[in-house]
Scaffold this active site. Sequence first.
Site, PDB file in Angstrom:
ATOM      1  N   TYR A 132      -0.519  -4.963  -1.478  1.00  0.00           N
ATOM      2  CA  TYR A 132      -1.635  -5.914  -1.313  1.00  0.00           C
ATOM      3  C   TYR A 132      -2.923  -5.383  -1.964  1.00  0.00           C
ATOM      4  CZ  TYR A 132      -5.392  -8.075   1.484  1.00  0.00           C
ATOM      5  OH  TYR A 132      -6.547  -8.679   1.918  1.00  0.00           O
ATOM      6  N   SER A 146      -8.566   5.460   6.083  1.00  0.00           N
ATOM      7  CA  SER A 146      -8.665   4.302   6.974  1.00  0.00           C
ATOM      8  C   SER A 146      -9.678   4.548   8.077  1.00  0.00           C
ATOM      9  CB  SER A 146      -7.293   4.063   7.593  1.00  0.00           C
ATOM     10  OG  SER A 146      -7.380   3.140   8.644  1.00  0.00           O
ATOM     11  N   TYR A 173      -0.510   6.519  12.741  1.00  0.00           N
ATOM     12  CA  TYR A 173      -0.938   6.088  11.411  1.00  0.00           C
ATOM     13  C   TYR A 173      -2.283   6.725  11.055  1.00  0.00           C
ATOM     14  CZ  TYR A 173      -3.188   3.080   7.965  1.00  0.00           C
ATOM     15  OH  TYR A 173      -3.884   2.626   6.870  1.00  0.00           O
ATOM     16  N   LYS A 210      -3.533   9.582   8.079  1.00  0.00           N
ATOM     17  CA  LYS A 210      -4.619   9.390   7.101  1.00  0.00           C
ATOM     18  C   LYS A 210      -5.617  10.547   7.185  1.00  0.00           C
ATOM     19  CE  LYS A 210      -3.170   5.810   5.067  1.00  0.00           C
ATOM     20  NZ  LYS A 210      -2.904   5.794   3.638  1.00  0.00           N
ATOM     21  N   ARG A 215      -2.256  -4.384  22.591  1.00  0.00           N
ATOM     22  CA  ARG A 215      -1.276  -3.766  21.690  1.00  0.00           C
ATOM     23  C   ARG A 215      -1.562  -2.257  21.694  1.00  0.00           C
ATOM     24  NH1 ARG A 215      -1.515  -5.561  15.392  1.00  0.00           N
ATOM     25  NH2 ARG A 215      -3.139  -3.995  15.381  1.00  0.00           N
ATOM     26  N   ASP A 241      -4.709   0.360  19.694  1.00  0.00           N
ATOM     27  CA  ASP A 241      -5.855  -0.373  19.147  1.00  0.00           C
ATOM     28  C   ASP A 241      -7.179   0.114  19.753  1.00  0.00           C
ATOM     29  OD1 ASP A 241      -4.618  -2.112  17.393  1.00  0.00           O
ATOM     30  OD2 ASP A 241      -4.436  -3.745  18.847  1.00  0.00           O
TER      31      ASP A 241
HETATM   32  P1  NAD Z   1       1.027  -2.515   1.323  1.00  0.00           P
HETATM   33  O1  NAD Z   1       2.179  -2.229   2.239  1.00  0.00           O
HETATM   34  O2  NAD Z   1       0.867  -3.896   0.812  1.00  0.00           O
HETATM   35  O3  NAD Z   1       1.058  -1.524   0.077  1.00  0.00           O
HETATM   36  C1  NAD Z   1       1.676  -0.264   0.089  1.00  0.00           C
HETATM   37  C2  NAD Z   1       2.460  -0.136  -1.213  1.00  0.00           C
HETATM   38  O4  NAD Z   1       3.021   1.179  -1.280  1.00  0.00           O
HETATM   39  C3  NAD Z   1       3.625  -1.116  -1.279  1.00  0.00           C
HETATM   40  O5  NAD Z   1       3.676  -1.719  -2.564  1.00  0.00           O
HETATM   41  C4  NAD Z   1       4.862  -0.239  -1.033  1.00  0.00           C
HETATM   42  O6  NAD Z   1       6.020  -0.756  -1.648  1.00  0.00           O
HETATM   43  C5  NAD Z   1       4.401   1.088  -1.611  1.00  0.00           C
HETATM   44  N1  NAD Z   1       5.033   2.282  -1.019  1.00  0.00           N
HETATM   45  C6  NAD Z   1       5.129   2.601   0.294  1.00  0.00           C
HETATM   46  N2  NAD Z   1       5.762   3.786   0.429  1.00  0.00           N
HETATM   47  C7  NAD Z   1       6.067   4.223  -0.814  1.00  0.00           C
HETATM   48  C8  NAD Z   1       6.722   5.367  -1.327  1.00  0.00           C
HETATM   49  N3  NAD Z   1       7.215   6.317  -0.519  1.00  0.00           N
HETATM   50  N4  NAD Z   1       6.857   5.506  -2.668  1.00  0.00           N
HETATM   51  C9  NAD Z   1       6.385   4.543  -3.524  1.00  0.00           C
HETATM   52  N5  NAD Z   1       5.761   3.419  -3.087  1.00  0.00           N
HETATM   53  C10 NAD Z   1       5.607   3.272  -1.755  1.00  0.00           C
HETATM   54  O7  NAD Z   1      -0.280  -2.038   2.127  1.00  0.00           O
HETATM   55  P2  NAD Z   1      -1.814  -2.258   1.810  1.00  0.00           P
HETATM   56  O8  NAD Z   1      -2.386  -3.033   2.941  1.00  0.00           O
HETATM   57  O9  NAD Z   1      -2.008  -2.705   0.423  1.00  0.00           O
HETATM   58  O10 NAD Z   1      -2.363  -0.765   1.963  1.00  0.00           O
HETATM   59  C11 NAD Z   1      -2.562   0.090   0.843  1.00  0.00           C
HETATM   60  C12 NAD Z   1      -3.157   1.406   1.344  1.00  0.00           C
HETATM   61  O11 NAD Z   1      -4.397   1.144   2.002  1.00  0.00           O
HETATM   62  C13 NAD Z   1      -2.290   2.159   2.329  1.00  0.00           C
HETATM   63  O12 NAD Z   1      -2.390   3.539   2.062  1.00  0.00           O
HETATM   64  C14 NAD Z   1      -2.928   1.838   3.658  1.00  0.00           C
HETATM   65  O13 NAD Z   1      -2.698   2.856   4.610  1.00  0.00           O
HETATM   66  C15 NAD Z   1      -4.387   1.748   3.294  1.00  0.00           C
HETATM   67  N6  NAD Z   1      -5.207   0.940   4.204  1.00  0.00           N
HETATM   68  C16 NAD Z   1      -4.968  -0.402   4.336  1.00  0.00           C
HETATM   69  C17 NAD Z   1      -5.780  -1.152   5.192  1.00  0.00           C
HETATM   70  C18 NAD Z   1      -5.580  -2.634   5.353  1.00  0.00           C
HETATM   71  O14 NAD Z   1      -6.382  -3.266   6.080  1.00  0.00           O
HETATM   72  N7  NAD Z   1      -4.600  -3.267   4.713  1.00  0.00           N
HETATM   73  C19 NAD Z   1      -6.812  -0.533   5.912  1.00  0.00           C
HETATM   74  C20 NAD Z   1      -7.003   0.842   5.754  1.00  0.00           C
HETATM   75  C21 NAD Z   1      -6.206   1.559   4.896  1.00  0.00           C
HETATM   76  N1  UDP Z   2      -4.435  -8.882  16.537  1.00  0.00           N
HETATM   77  C1  UDP Z   2      -4.151  -9.889  17.440  1.00  0.00           C
HETATM   78  N2  UDP Z   2      -3.079 -10.699  17.186  1.00  0.00           N
HETATM   79  C2  UDP Z   2      -2.287 -10.564  16.077  1.00  0.00           C
HETATM   80  C3  UDP Z   2      -2.604  -9.533  15.160  1.00  0.00           C
HETATM   81  C4  UDP Z   2      -3.688  -8.704  15.418  1.00  0.00           C
HETATM   82  O1  UDP Z   2      -4.830 -10.043  18.465  1.00  0.00           O
HETATM   83  O2  UDP Z   2      -1.329 -11.323  15.921  1.00  0.00           O
HETATM   84  C5  UDP Z   2      -5.596  -8.007  16.787  1.00  0.00           C
HETATM   85  C6  UDP Z   2      -5.225  -6.540  16.879  1.00  0.00           C
HETATM   86  O3  UDP Z   2      -4.854  -6.207  18.189  1.00  0.00           O
HETATM   87  C7  UDP Z   2      -6.522  -5.863  16.416  1.00  0.00           C
HETATM   88  C8  UDP Z   2      -7.128  -6.853  15.427  1.00  0.00           C
HETATM   89  O4  UDP Z   2      -6.474  -8.099  15.676  1.00  0.00           O
HETATM   90  O5  UDP Z   2      -7.396  -5.746  17.508  1.00  0.00           O
HETATM   91  C9  UDP Z   2      -6.900  -6.461  13.977  1.00  0.00           C
HETATM   92  O6  UDP Z   2      -5.523  -6.126  13.835  1.00  0.00           O
HETATM   93  P1  UDP Z   2      -4.831  -5.902  12.424  1.00  0.00           P
HETATM   94  O7  UDP Z   2      -3.379  -5.619  12.686  1.00  0.00           O
HETATM   95  O8  UDP Z   2      -5.155  -7.051  11.529  1.00  0.00           O
HETATM   96  O9  UDP Z   2      -5.565  -4.636  11.819  1.00  0.00           O
HETATM   97  P2  UDP Z   2      -5.802  -3.135  12.409  1.00  0.00           P
HETATM   98  O10 UDP Z   2      -7.197  -3.166  12.974  1.00  0.00           O
HETATM   99  O11 UDP Z   2      -4.741  -2.841  13.400  1.00  0.00           O
HETATM  100  O12 UDP Z   2      -5.697  -2.281  11.187  1.00  0.00           O
END
Ligand code: NAD
Ligand code: UDP
Length: 338
Positions: free
Chosen positions: A11, A116, A140, A144, A295, A298
């Site tokens: 993503y 994160s 998780y 990080k 959950r 959180d």
């Molecule tokens: P995502 O799951 O969409 O992307 C992760 C990508 O990494 C995927 O394309 C997956 O196929 C690939 N991947 C996972 N393990 C792998 C491996 N061992 N080897 C090669 N590829 C691998 O997740 P995202 O939401 O895009 O998150 C990207 C990064 O941002 C992650 O490190 C996540 O921890 C961090 N992050 C995301 C959020 C959020 O709100 N989405 C918040 C804080 C941090």
């Molecule tokens: N949450 C919720 N219902 C859902 C998914 C998430 O109430 O179906 C809440 C979750 O408990 C957290 C907030 O929404 O308090 C954000 O959750 P999300 O999984 O989007 O991101 P996180 O903060 O866990 O990275």
Amino acid sequence: MKILVTGGAGYIGSHTVKMLGRKRHEILTVDNLSTGHREAVLFGGFEKGDIRDRAFLDRVFPAFRPEALIHFAASAVVPESVENPLLYWENNISGTVTLLQAAVRHQVRMAVFSSSAAVYGEPERVPITEDHPQRPANPYGMTKLVGEQILADCDQAYGLKSVSLRYFNAAGVDPEGELGEDREVETHLIPVVLKAAARVKSGKAAGPEHSRGGGAVVRIFGSDYPTPDGTCVRDYIHVNDLAQAHILALEWLSRERRSEVFNLGNGRGYSVRQVVEAARRVTGVRIPSRDEPRRPGDPAELVAGSEKIQKVLGWKAVIPELEKIIATSWGYFSKTAG
Ligand code: NAD
Ligand code: UDP
């Protein structure tokens, strides 16, 4: 610049690859497609493989010869990490170690790491600044925090300079409609809410028990938190604003050659109920919701103090407004879900 992007099919990674490609950087995406999608990689080369696979990395690094690494690849679902912590230690820690060993062996000089807000755990004060104590509330977040520490050690020992970006809640999708947010099992709040809206709109109302993140009733996890309306508060940041920070971080690393950690959020908190209400306004759909127990893992409230990244990197959000962020996602989910 030649940049190797791990997780570039995911993503946040795919949005960043698009932005890097537009800026004419040379990109190679490395992704095992465990949650990512090949078709989401719109620019540069692609190698399917795993960051835990040393032989694979020793083939890819010398062939591409990257100057920089952006490391998105990880397992990234908080509740899953509580249920299966060893998966998180294996993928996020063993994976990062194997990747960085390859980066050091092949003379990569700088890295940007997806950290994160989960590193902070239950905050003592909000907004949270970078010097706030780091006590992750789930496995998780701990992976990080350890990832950041590994990078700090790599700077000290090998001179690998890095920026760790502590993202708050990534949300929204490409406003040009070329990319989305597509997970097999959806747990993130905004996609869950918009998938519910799409199902209601299309008349396919199914209970959350059949949902895999696609039910028509939004489950609100916890309404007894010490927050104004009892539901958890988060700081939502548009994915393109996140992507832009990676570009600024690389430019800064090339100039300054020192390591730093930055928060990345908008500095405004919204409760789960406020997100659901905002989504109702954006979609015009009466999205049903139901209160459920908390959950595990959180924290009650995560809101960024982002002054440091604004001051040091010159970062500024282009889409800071929650409703506009949700509207970009609705453009996507109203077509794909339902
Ligand atoms: P995502 O799951 O969409 O992307 C992760 C990508 O990494 C995927 O394309 C997956 O196929 C690939 N991947 C996972 N393990 C792998 C491996 N061992 N080897 C090669 N590829 C691998 O997740 P995202 O939401 O895009 O998150 C990207 C990064 O941002 C992650 O490190 C996540 O921890 C961090 N992050 C995301 C959020 C959020 O709100 N989405 C918040 C804080 C941090
Ligand atoms: N949450 C919720 N219902 C859902 C998914 C998430 O109430 O179906 C809440 C979750 O408990 C957290 C907030 O929404 O308090 C954000 O959750 P999300 O999984 O989007 O991101 P996180 O903060 O866990 O990275």
